[in-house]
Write a protein that holds these residues in place. Sequence first.
Motif, PDB file in Angstrom:
ATOM      1  N   ASN A  71      -0.234   6.983  -1.930  1.00 40.01           N
ATOM      2  CA  ASN A  71       0.762   6.756  -3.115  1.00 40.01           C
ATOM      3  C   ASN A  71       1.264   5.384  -2.771  1.00 40.01           C
ATOM      4  N   TYR A  72       1.768   5.141  -1.925  1.00 42.81           N
ATOM      5  CA  TYR A  72       2.438   3.976  -1.282  1.00 42.81           C
ATOM      6  C   TYR A  72       1.574   2.567  -1.706  1.00 42.81           C
ATOM      7  N   LEU A  73       0.036   2.886  -1.392  1.00 46.30           N
ATOM      8  CA  LEU A  73      -0.767   1.869  -1.859  1.00 46.30           C
ATOM      9  C   LEU A  73      -1.048   1.726  -3.101  1.00 46.30           C
ATOM     10  N   SER A  74      -0.656   2.614  -4.130  1.00 48.18           N
ATOM     11  CA  SER A  74      -1.152   2.866  -5.437  1.00 48.18           C
ATOM     12  C   SER A  74      -0.551   1.655  -6.047  1.00 48.18           C
ATOM     13  N   TYR A  75       0.460   0.993  -5.650  1.00 47.15           N
ATOM     14  CA  TYR A  75       1.387   0.098  -6.378  1.00 47.15           C
ATOM     15  C   TYR A  75       0.700  -1.219  -6.004  1.00 47.15           C
ATOM     16  N   ARG A  76       0.428  -1.688  -4.925  1.00 47.22           N
ATOM     17  CA  ARG A  76      -0.226  -2.978  -4.530  1.00 47.22           C
ATOM     18  C   ARG A  76      -0.974  -2.772  -3.205  1.00 47.22           C
ATOM     19  N   MET A  77      -1.797  -3.771  -2.869  1.00 40.87           N
ATOM     20  CA  MET A  77      -2.292  -3.842  -1.596  1.00 40.87           C
ATOM     21  C   MET A  77      -1.266  -3.996  -0.484  1.00 40.87           C
ATOM     22  N   ALA A  79      -0.451  -4.560   3.977  1.00 40.87           N
ATOM     23  CA  ALA A  79      -0.995  -4.857   5.385  1.00 40.87           C
ATOM     24  C   ALA A  79      -0.843  -3.458   6.151  1.00 40.87           C
ATOM     25  N   ILE A  80      -1.641  -3.415   7.209  1.00 40.28           N
ATOM     26  CA  ILE A  80      -1.735  -1.973   7.761  1.00 40.28           C
ATOM     27  C   ILE A  80      -0.064  -1.716   8.509  1.00 40.28           C
ATOM     28  N   SER A  81       0.532  -2.862   8.835  1.00 38.53           N
ATOM     29  CA  SER A  81       1.822  -2.843   9.584  1.00 38.53           C
ATOM     30  C   SER A  81       2.648  -2.105   8.403  1.00 38.53           C
ATOM     31  N   GLU A  82       2.938  -2.777   7.226  1.00 36.41           N
ATOM     32  CA  GLU A  82       3.788  -2.085   6.051  1.00 36.41           C
ATOM     33  C   GLU A  82       3.374  -0.448   6.182  1.00 36.41           C
ATOM     34  N   VAL A  83       2.111   0.075   6.126  1.00 35.82           N
ATOM     35  CA  VAL A  83       2.019   1.261   5.810  1.00 35.82           C
ATOM     36  C   VAL A  83       2.426   2.095   7.071  1.00 35.82           C
ATOM     37  N   GLN A  84       2.239   1.680   8.152  1.00 31.83           N
ATOM     38  CA  GLN A  84       2.720   2.236   9.277  1.00 31.83           C
ATOM     39  C   GLN A  84       4.397   2.304   9.369  1.00 31.83           C
ATOM     40  N   ASP A  85       4.889   1.259   8.946  1.00 32.97           N
ATOM     41  CA  ASP A  85       6.277   1.250   9.049  1.00 32.97           C
ATOM     42  C   ASP A  85       6.867   2.291   8.010  1.00 32.97           C
ATOM     43  N   ALA A 100      -4.048   9.030   9.685  1.00 37.17           N
ATOM     44  CA  ALA A 100      -3.737   8.661   8.509  1.00 37.17           C
ATOM     45  C   ALA A 100      -4.342   7.085   8.316  1.00 37.17           C
ATOM     46  N   ILE A 101      -3.893   6.342   9.092  1.00 33.84           N
ATOM     47  CA  ILE A 101      -4.422   4.774   9.088  1.00 33.84           C
ATOM     48  C   ILE A 101      -5.829   4.548   9.659  1.00 33.84           C
ATOM     49  N   THR A 102      -6.332   5.474  10.463  1.00 40.56           N
ATOM     50  CA  THR A 102      -7.819   5.397  10.636  1.00 40.56           C
ATOM     51  C   THR A 102      -8.772   5.852   9.609  1.00 40.56           C
ATOM     52  N   LEU A 110      -7.283   0.374   3.488  1.00 44.39           N
ATOM     53  CA  LEU A 110      -6.669  -0.825   4.339  1.00 44.39           C
ATOM     54  C   LEU A 110      -7.407  -1.658   5.048  1.00 44.39           C
ATOM     55  N   ASN A 111      -7.342  -3.043   5.075  1.00 41.88           N
ATOM     56  CA  ASN A 111      -8.195  -3.907   5.465  1.00 41.88           C
ATOM     57  C   ASN A 111      -7.605  -5.199   5.611  1.00 41.88           C
ATOM     58  N   ASP A 112      -6.673  -5.623   6.842  1.00 50.24           N
ATOM     59  CA  ASP A 112      -5.923  -6.612   6.849  1.00 50.24           C
ATOM     60  C   ASP A 112      -6.555  -8.065   6.426  1.00 50.24           C
ATOM     61  N   ALA A 113      -7.784  -8.217   6.849  1.00 46.47           N
ATOM     62  CA  ALA A 113      -8.680  -9.334   6.417  1.00 46.47           C
ATOM     63  C   ALA A 113      -8.572  -9.496   4.972  1.00 46.47           C
TER      64      ALA A 113
END
Length: 270
Positions: A71-77, A79-85, A100-102, A110-113
């Motif tokens: 749901n958090y990612l549904s608004y925009r791309m 970074a992995i750290s943002e989702v973790q936090d 969840a991150i894996t 999720l793809n930091d590159a």
Amino acid sequence: MKIAKFTTQQKNKDRLNVFIEREGKEEFAFAIDVDVFIKYGLAKGMELEDDFVQDVLEAEEAQKAYKLAVNYLSYRMRAISEVQDYLVKKELSETAIKHAITRLKEQRYLNDAEFAKAYVQTKFNTSPSGPIKIKRELEQLRIPADIVETVVASITHEELVEKAGKFVKRKQMETNRRSATEVQQRIQQTLMQRGFTFDIISEAIQTFWEEEDEDVEIAACLKQAEKLSRKFNGYDAFERKQRMKMQLRRKGFPYDVIERTLDRLVQEES
């Protein structure tokens, strides 16, 4: 303990309340996502061991972390750290967050590159941000150093000069009230704050700055001189002129422009 029944939650049809039978009575035990229910094959009348229940609850928390992240990612791309936090703020366990991150990485949510590449394009195209500032922001998002270096290096020298040059052309219009020197100094300071290097800024000014009509600079100097004339009105004519000269020079106006401006001011005041 034994499962007595399941009920669907009214506010969320994807969640089930699990009731157990204890001493001949039904009581609420826990709530789970329907995917967890299917995964563990829960059924009415099933005997539940403590270890099994613990596994189910851990899977439930991992599923909760996953759905919150989606749901958090549904608004925009992100970074992995943002989702973790974000998940840490939701007070989820480290194990659930890691799971969840894996899962999200495996599904390419999720793809930091990819995130860093899109971040650079967006920042550079929609705001006057230079590579130094963009690099700093990506580092703050804990993007791996090798990815940061690669995506920032993708901005070409020509693109940087052109981007800075657009800012130069826009700000040059301020020469109708400030000296060219002062405007250029302000441009340099602003662009450096926004992450452009001195070399890029210098090249942009040299390339995009259009030579000023002397009349334009005199008009700008005259505006400043009129303000200073009022400011130093209490001094005698000589002292007032000397103070005005000093202030106008500090603002970057050439000596010959200042002299012509003050001569014109005297004519207008007489």
